[in-house]
Enzyme design. Structure first.
Site, PDB file in Angstrom:
ATOM      1  N   PHE A   7       0.821  -1.205   0.000  1.00 39.20           N
ATOM      2  CA  PHE A   7       0.000   0.000   0.000  1.00 39.20           C
ATOM      3  C   PHE A   7       0.859   1.260   0.000  1.00 39.20           C
ATOM      4  CE2 PHE A   7      -3.004  -3.116   1.449  1.00 39.20           C
ATOM      5  CZ  PHE A   7      -4.249  -2.655   1.038  1.00 39.20           C
ATOM      6  N   ASP A   8       0.517   2.173  -0.897  1.00 41.98           N
ATOM      7  CA  ASP A   8       1.058   3.525  -0.826  1.00 41.98           C
ATOM      8  C   ASP A   8       0.466   4.181   0.431  1.00 41.98           C
ATOM      9  OD1 ASP A   8       2.292   5.953  -1.710  1.00 41.98           O
ATOM     10  OD2 ASP A   8       0.352   6.591  -2.489  1.00 41.98           O
ATOM     11  N   LEU A   9       1.069   5.289   0.865  1.00 42.83           N
ATOM     12  CA  LEU A   9       0.569   5.979   2.059  1.00 42.83           C
ATOM     13  C   LEU A   9      -0.270   7.202   1.677  1.00 42.83           C
ATOM     14  CD1 LEU A   9       0.466   6.226   5.136  1.00 42.83           C
ATOM     15  CD2 LEU A   9       2.641   7.485   5.033  1.00 42.83           C
TER      16      LEU A   9
END
Length: 214
Positions: A7-9
């Site tokens: 997951f990207d933030l």
């Protein structure tokens, strides 16, 4: 179904626009440069040095100083001008319960990413946290993903999926051989993500949930 999820933030797990934009404006004020909020949205996603380089026409000295000024504000205040997207914490928890291996893969410096996860009480939902180095070669999404895959001990990229909101997430995932799901509730447009080659698009967190847990 993919076993390993990355997951990207910013723009995927957290809505970080306010803190990032105010930090950029704080940095630009040092150079007597002023930009409206909407003119700075492109700072959300790529490495800071690249984005400041666009403003200063590739002047690396100014860009480096701008990064320092950015962090003056961000480290104390901007980092917490941030919010979790509705439903994302429950989704992460349910994915963990379903036996998925979750990693954070962000171009944000790793110490900042860890502070944000801890601030929102979701650090324990990730098996691994991979971010950029404050100083060092690991700053692109592809290099962060390679580091994250190493932490997971992965040798089959077809068991992996990147989830992100910008073209940098898609291109970084493809560079290491994994597919990417683009989310449209973040800061990248449908056109941007389609042009980059995202394998699928999710309009919102419920749609992401249906796709990941179907």
């Amino acid at each position: 179904m993919k076993q390993y999820l990355f997951f990207d933030l910013d723009g995927t797990v957290t809505d970080s626009k306010t803190g990032i934009i105010r930090s950029v404006q704080h940095a630009l004020a040092h150079f007597n440069v002023s930009r409206a909020d909407n003119d700075l949205l492109y700072f959300i996603g790529p490495p800071l040095r690249d984005s400041f380089g666009k403003i200063f026409d590739g002047d690396t000295t100014k860009a480096e100083l701008a990064v320092q000024k950015y962090r003056e504000y961000y480290t104390v205040t901007g980092i917490f001008e941030n919010a979790l997207y509705d439903g994302i914490a429950d989704l992460l928890a349910d994915l963990r319960s379903a036996g998925r291996v979750l990693s954070l893969a962000t171009s944000k410096p790793e110490p900042f990413a860890l502070r944000i996860l801890e601030h929102f009480g979701i650090a324990a939902l990730f098996d691994h946290v991979a971010g950029a180095e404050l100083t060092g070669p690991r700053n692109s999404k592809s290099s962060v993903l390679r580091h994250a895959c190493g932490l997971c001990g992965i040798d089959d990229m077809q068991q992996c999926l990147m989830v992100g909101d910008r073209k940098y997430d898609v291109l970084g995932a493809h560079a290491v051989g994994m597919p990417c799901a683009g989310v449209l509730y973040g800061y990248g447009s449908r056109h941007e993500l389609e042009e980059a080659g995202a394998e699928c698009l999710c309009d919102d967190v419920p749609a992401l949930r249906r796709m990941l847990l179907a």
